[in-house]
Design a protein around this motif. Sequence first.
Motif, PDB file in Angstrom:
ATOM      1  N   ASN A 160       0.781  -1.250   0.000  1.00 32.43           N
ATOM      2  CA  ASN A 160       0.000   0.000   0.000  1.00 32.43           C
ATOM      3  C   ASN A 160       0.804   1.287   0.000  1.00 32.43           C
ATOM      4  O   ASN A 160       0.227   2.357  -0.167  1.00 32.43           O
ATOM      5  CB  ASN A 160      -0.923   0.033   1.227  1.00 32.43           C
ATOM      6  N   ASP A 161       2.097   1.222   0.242  1.00 31.86           N
ATOM      7  CA  ASP A 161       2.834   2.495   0.356  1.00 31.86           C
ATOM      8  C   ASP A 161       2.780   3.253  -0.964  1.00 31.86           C
ATOM      9  O   ASP A 161       2.897   2.659  -2.038  1.00 31.86           O
ATOM     10  CB  ASP A 161       4.289   2.227   0.775  1.00 31.86           C
ATOM     11  N   THR A 162       2.632   4.563  -0.854  1.00 28.27           N
ATOM     12  CA  THR A 162       2.489   5.377  -2.070  1.00 28.27           C
ATOM     13  C   THR A 162       3.830   5.623  -2.759  1.00 28.27           C
ATOM     14  O   THR A 162       3.869   5.991  -3.921  1.00 28.27           O
ATOM     15  CB  THR A 162       1.897   6.759  -1.720  1.00 28.27           C
ATOM     16  N   ASN A 163       4.927   5.403  -2.027  1.00 24.95           N
ATOM     17  CA  ASN A 163       6.254   5.708  -2.574  1.00 24.95           C
ATOM     18  C   ASN A 163       6.947   4.443  -3.103  1.00 24.95           C
ATOM     19  O   ASN A 163       7.067   3.444  -2.379  1.00 24.95           O
ATOM     20  CB  ASN A 163       7.087   6.358  -1.457  1.00 24.95           C
ATOM     21  N   VAL A 164       7.382   4.513  -4.362  1.00 26.74           N
ATOM     22  CA  VAL A 164       8.000   3.340  -4.997  1.00 26.74           C
ATOM     23  C   VAL A 164       9.278   2.921  -4.263  1.00 26.74           C
ATOM     24  O   VAL A 164       9.528   1.729  -4.042  1.00 26.74           O
ATOM     25  CB  VAL A 164       8.324   3.655  -6.479  1.00 26.74           C
ATOM     26  N   ASN A 165      10.090   3.907  -3.873  1.00 24.94           N
ATOM     27  CA  ASN A 165      11.356   3.576  -3.200  1.00 24.94           C
ATOM     28  C   ASN A 165      11.106   2.853  -1.879  1.00 24.94           C
ATOM     29  O   ASN A 165      11.843   1.948  -1.516  1.00 24.94           O
ATOM     30  CB  ASN A 165      12.166   4.840  -2.942  1.00 24.94           C
ATOM     31  N   VAL A 166      10.050   3.281  -1.195  1.00 21.03           N
ATOM     32  CA  VAL A 166       9.720   2.625   0.079  1.00 21.03           C
ATOM     33  C   VAL A 166       9.282   1.187  -0.192  1.00 21.03           C
ATOM     34  O   VAL A 166       9.684   0.257   0.506  1.00 21.03           O
ATOM     35  CB  VAL A 166       8.617   3.423   0.830  1.00 21.03           C
ATOM     36  N   ARG A 167       8.490   1.007  -1.242  1.00 17.08           N
ATOM     37  CA  ARG A 167       8.026  -0.355  -1.559  1.00 17.08           C
ATOM     38  C   ARG A 167       9.216  -1.253  -1.914  1.00 17.08           C
ATOM     39  O   ARG A 167       9.288  -2.409  -1.506  1.00 17.08           O
ATOM     40  CB  ARG A 167       7.021  -0.322  -2.719  1.00 17.08           C
ATOM     41  N   LEU A 168      10.178  -0.656  -2.668  1.00 14.90           N
ATOM     42  CA  LEU A 168      11.370  -1.457  -3.031  1.00 14.90           C
ATOM     43  C   LEU A 168      12.171  -1.822  -1.778  1.00 14.90           C
ATOM     44  O   LEU A 168      12.639  -2.952  -1.630  1.00 14.90           O
ATOM     45  CB  LEU A 168      12.254  -0.666  -4.006  1.00 14.90           C
ATOM     46  N   ALA A 169      12.299  -0.853  -0.882  1.00 15.63           N
ATOM     47  CA  ALA A 169      13.040  -1.122   0.356  1.00 15.63           C
ATOM     48  C   ALA A 169      12.309  -2.167   1.193  1.00 15.63           C
ATOM     49  O   ALA A 169      12.937  -2.981   1.884  1.00 15.63           O
ATOM     50  CB  ALA A 169      13.218   0.172   1.149  1.00 15.63           C
ATOM     51  N   ALA A 170      10.958  -2.159   1.127  1.00 16.08           N
ATOM     52  CA  ALA A 170      10.179  -3.155   1.881  1.00 16.08           C
ATOM     53  C   ALA A 170      10.480  -4.566   1.366  1.00 16.08           C
ATOM     54  O   ALA A 170      10.562  -5.512   2.145  1.00 16.08           O
ATOM     55  CB  ALA A 170       8.691  -2.856   1.758  1.00 16.08           C
ATOM     56  N   ILE A 171      10.696  -4.674   0.039  1.00 12.51           N
ATOM     57  CA  ILE A 171      11.036  -6.009  -0.511  1.00 12.51           C
ATOM     58  C   ILE A 171      12.350  -6.467   0.099  1.00 12.51           C
ATOM     59  O   ILE A 171      12.487  -7.601   0.564  1.00 12.51           O
ATOM     60  CB  ILE A 171      11.166  -5.959  -2.055  1.00 12.51           C
ATOM     61  N   GLU A 172      13.314  -5.552   0.114  1.00 14.79           N
ATOM     62  CA  GLU A 172      14.639  -5.892   0.675  1.00 14.79           C
ATOM     63  C   GLU A 172      14.505  -6.350   2.132  1.00 14.79           C
ATOM     64  O   GLU A 172      15.113  -7.339   2.532  1.00 14.79           O
ATOM     65  CB  GLU A 172      15.533  -4.655   0.640  1.00 14.79           C
ATOM     66  N   SER A 173      13.713  -5.592   2.902  1.00 14.79           N
ATOM     67  CA  SER A 173      13.547  -5.933   4.312  1.00 14.79           C
ATOM     68  C   SER A 173      12.860  -7.282   4.469  1.00 14.79           C
ATOM     69  O   SER A 173      13.259  -8.105   5.294  1.00 14.79           O
ATOM     70  CB  SER A 173      12.710  -4.876   5.028  1.00 14.79           C
ATOM     71  N   LEU A 174      11.831  -7.517   3.647  1.00 15.83           N
ATOM     72  CA  LEU A 174      11.122  -8.796   3.745  1.00 15.83           C
ATOM     73  C   LEU A 174      12.033  -9.970   3.417  1.00 15.83           C
ATOM     74  O   LEU A 174      11.923 -11.044   4.012  1.00 15.83           O
ATOM     75  CB  LEU A 174       9.903  -8.790   2.808  1.00 15.83           C
ATOM     76  N   LEU A 175      12.949  -9.730   2.480  1.00 22.54           N
ATOM     77  CA  LEU A 175      13.851 -10.825   2.086  1.00 22.54           C
ATOM     78  C   LEU A 175      14.740 -11.278   3.242  1.00 22.54           C
ATOM     79  O   LEU A 175      15.226 -12.402   3.256  1.00 22.54           O
ATOM     80  CB  LEU A 175      14.708 -10.403   0.900  1.00 22.54           C
ATOM     81  N   LEU A 176      14.943 -10.380   4.217  1.00 21.40           N
ATOM     82  CA  LEU A 176      15.742 -10.762   5.385  1.00 21.40           C
ATOM     83  C   LEU A 176      15.061 -11.892   6.168  1.00 21.40           C
ATOM     84  O   LEU A 176      15.703 -12.634   6.887  1.00 21.40           O
ATOM     85  CB  LEU A 176      15.928  -9.558   6.324  1.00 21.40           C
TER      86      LEU A 176
END
Lengths: 188, 268
Positions: free
Chosen positions: B184-200
């Motif tokens: 749901n985040d409106t910011n693409v960079n935040v969504r990309l960073a969320a993928i990185e965090s989830l991968l942890l």
Amino acid sequence: MNSLSDNALMLKVKSGEVDKLGLLYERYKKMLLGFFFKMNHDLEASEDLVQNVFVRILKYKHTFTGSGKFSTWMYHLARNMYYDQYRKNKKESKNVGVDSVSYKLADDNSIEIQIDDNEQQLQLKRALQELHPEKRELLILSRYQDMKYQEIAEVTGMSEGAVRVKIHRTLKELKEIYFTLENTHHGY
Amino acid sequence: MDTNKIKELMIDYLSETLAEDEKRAFENFLQEHPKHQKEFDNLSSSWNALGSLETPEPRQEMDATFYSMLNDYSKKGSRRSPFSLNSFFDPVVTFFTQNNKQWLYRVAMLVIGLGLGYFFKANTQTNVSPQMALQETQKVRESLVLTLLEQPAANKRMQALDETNKLEQANETIVIALLKTLNNDTNVNVRLAAIESLLLFADDPVVREGIVQSIVHQDSPIVQVTIAKVLVALQEEGSAAAIKKLLEKEDLDSSVREELEKSVKSLL
């Protein structure tokens, strides 16, 4: 199907939507890799060069006006990148008396990792490498990069007519080199 | 005909840029001039031989390097210079203009700060076991992540995702918050960073399932392509079906479509 033009995408990158560069990368990665690989026959160095082209696109995005084609602008950056690297390698290899260390067509099997060449293709690659880089570049841009002569002229700073005549001469030269190499190979 | 003109025509003929009538006229010309015909045949064989040379396919490593470079660049772009005048004045401006949520955040930060200070101070005075200390730090950090993820400013949410790198493990609340951010985040960079965090925390099946389900909700091409690459790397069950569902969308960018189709092939 919603597909923005290259220029529209690049203008978005310029205005701060840098994630759009991913789409341009997907559109051009194979062509650029092919351009560099045919110029230097070094897969790893070619991948680095592709990467650096996109780093440079981000660095110089403010200079993209959208008046010309994105691909022409990109190939400008790409060939500058190649020649910078080429000169650097040439300078470094001067002491050992080799024209270019990284850009040689190695006799080992390193460049044939993924491509199963026959003898003729290998000979042709060798002949291509014997050409002066600027001539080789003309053949590559016209034969593999799907570029019109007008674009090649813009990228290389020549007239359209000169591009065609040079390609003509280079093709002849390539054939001569090919047969010289073949005769040498067969011990004539 | 001028020699250069003949040379130009030969090249135009080979690269198939001549119109049908020009082509026929040139073929007639060659038939009438055997010397030029011979020259043309020679050129033609070199030209065709060049066409047989193949180009290697870009490797996945090249894509990975590119997307990580792009991600780093985006992150840098979203961070402000610590020395800019704006960064000095902004807190003053926001102090007067932000809504109540911002106040809540400031209070929460103060409490967390005090809590950390108290905890570390207390830690020096009493015999708290290292295990307990770690648990407490983890709890405080989790609260910080959850609070920061709720912030209206994208750089604060990015900070939250940076903080997740320091978490030893993620509880259910953190995982849900990260997946919510990804979807749901409106910011693409935040969504990309969320993928990185989830991968942890990709060893958690809930995380993997969440990433699979998420791809259908994404509208940004870079996020779509990044998730597809992640799914290929994870080889998670149901990935191919999820990507196929996304492929049903008519407004997909053609380059993304191509990339997704490749991913489906690698998953089958």
